[in-house]
Design an enzyme around this catalytic site. Structure first.
Site, mmCIF file in Angstrom:
data_model
loop_
_atom_site.group_PDB
_atom_site.id
_atom_site.type_symbol
_atom_site.label_atom_id
_atom_site.label_comp_id
_atom_site.label_asym_id
_atom_site.label_seq_id
_atom_site.Cartn_x
_atom_site.Cartn_y
_atom_site.Cartn_z
ATOM 1 N N HIS A 168 -24.198 15.736 63.023
ATOM 2 C CA HIS A 168 -25.217 14.788 63.462
ATOM 3 C C HIS A 168 -25.189 14.626 64.986
ATOM 4 O O HIS A 168 -24.139 14.400 65.574
ATOM 5 C CB HIS A 168 -25.030 13.426 62.811
ATOM 6 N N ASP A 170 -23.435 16.237 58.049
ATOM 7 C CA ASP A 170 -24.202 15.059 58.466
ATOM 8 C C ASP A 170 -24.550 14.243 57.225
ATOM 9 O O ASP A 170 -25.084 14.787 56.254
ATOM 10 C CB ASP A 170 -25.478 15.516 59.185
ATOM 11 N N SER A 173 -32.755 11.638 64.729
ATOM 12 C CA SER A 173 -31.990 10.560 64.103
ATOM 13 C C SER A 173 -32.874 9.329 63.889
ATOM 14 O O SER A 173 -33.889 9.411 63.217
ATOM 15 C CB SER A 173 -30.751 10.237 64.943
#
Length: 408
Positions: free
Chosen positions: A378, A348, A191
């Site tokens: 995610h 995501d 991320s």
């Protein structure tokens, strides 16, 4: 008795209403994801209340909740030695896996945790368990960086922290101390950590003073650009947990210490409208109509405003900085990057960031493995142990570690 039953029924109905959100049938463990999302939303609402009352910044409050419930001390096992130390003034947690008798020197990964540049820690259970598993299964040294977070520092200080810590680690005497092979060091992150890892990879491959180069980079559902919040994955997953579109846009604004008044304009791409000259030269580098396969673009249409708000990029020029948005880097920068692994998830908003980066890297001659999970969401890779164990979490982690084992 009857009133108690009525009250209980009402409370259960309210709880169900709060927890339930419509999810695609293909997402992994949907009810468990609803519960995880409801827990995170509750923590966000508590932190927002604390902020409203003037007791603390909402991100500090939210991170306090996250870390308080998940912090883990540096505990070593028979297989993995875990220590907390600092590299050039930056806190790190080092995981030393067991050596292989036939290999006196170990391979190594510098890992950067996610959390929107504002949340989480290298010392919480999720990342401690991930890095412990990596160290043991890869017989490697894993350096997990505890970089400083928003709102204590803003861009580019997070990048400075990971650069300083990684450069320190790459010194010959430090690699020797940890018995690491200088030719088998990689960078990785998930991320926002994937964002920092990508930025570091680009910077290091332009640094002629670095003797030891990175062998691989592995980016897990990385966030790579802030120019287009209407890619097909942003449109498809705008309300999907645990990273809805408006939350991701707010993380970007927070990262740059920007104004929340800009959030709604950015969501509809008013910050990169056709009349914003500063963005014009960069649009081709993330033109998803050419960078994404037709199976993804489907019936989605680009959102390109004719006129917008040029004040946004004037006040937040960092939006157009390749250090914050590695996807918009020059082609000459990309062509020198090491072998790359990119993991993306169908559910995501950041899916297309990773796919477009893979395409641009391939066009630049970089060897790329794009690993896509149709039932992924995610953040899923860190959710591998009870009570937040997801099938796709275990599969993504295993696939990631397998690639590292074969390529590092």
């Amino acid at each position: 008795m009857r009133s108690s039953c009525v009250l209980l029924t009402a409370l259960l109905a309210l709880a169900a209403y709060y927890i339930y959100i419509p999810l695609p049938s293909s997402v992994s463990d949907p009810w468990k994801l609803m519960l995880l999302d409801a827990t995170f939303r509750s923590a966000q609402q508590v932190s927002n209340l604390i902020h409203f009352l003037g007791l603390s910044h909402h991100l500090l409050a939210l991170n306090f909740i996250i870390v308080s419930f998940g912090k883990k001390s540096a505990w070593s096992s028979a297989q993995v030695k875990v220590t907390d130390t600092d590299f050039d003034g930056v806190e790190v947690r080092v995981f030393e896996g067991p050596p292989k008798p036939e290999e006196p020197l170990k391979r190594s990964i510098v890992y950067i945790h996610g959390g929107g540049w504002a949340l989480a820690s290298a010392k919480i259970r999720y990342y401690d368990e991930l890095c412990t598993t990596m160290a043991e299964e890869l017989n490697a040294v894993i350096v997990s960086i505890e970089y400083r977070l928003v709102p204590k520092v803003y861009f580019p200080e997070q990048i400075h922290d990971v650069v300083h810590a990684t450069k320190y680690f790459l010194q010959p005497e430090v690699l020797h101390k940890y018995s690491v092979d200088p030719g088998r060091v990689g960078i990785s992150g998930d991320s926002a950590g994937g964002n920092l890892a990508a930025a570091l990879g680009q910077q290091f491959n332009q640094d002629t003073n670095l003797k030891n180069k990175l062998k691989v980079q592995a980016l897990i559902y990385p966030v790579l650009q802030a120019l287009d919040f209407n890619t097909p994955s942003y449109q498809q997953n705008m309300n999907t947990p645990i990273l809805p579109r408006y939350v991701m846009v707010k993380y970007w604004v927070d990262y740059f210490n920007g104004n929340y008044d800009f959030v709604q304009a950015m969501i509809v791409n008013n910050h990169t409208s056709l009349d914003v000259d500063e963005a014009s030269a960069l649009r081709a580098r993330l033109n998803w109509t050419s960078l994404l396969p037709t199976s993804i673009t489907k019936n989605y249409k680009p959102v390109m405003q004719t006129t917008g708000n040029s004040r946004i990029v004037q006040e937040i020029p960092q939006l157009l900085d390749a250090r914050s948005a590695p996807l918009i880097a020059d082609q000459e920068v990309l062509q020198h990057l090491p072998k790359t692994y990119i993991l993306t998830c169908e559910h995501d908003v950041l899916r297309d960031d990773g796919i477009m980066y893979a395409k641009r890297l391939e066009s630049a001659g970089v060897e790329v493995t794009l690993d896509h999970f149709e039932d992924g969401f995610h953040g899923c890779m860190i959710f591998t142990s009870w009570p937040t164990n997801f099938s796709v979490g275990i599969r993504t982690r295993n696939s990631y570690i397998k690639w590292l084992d074969q390529n590092l």
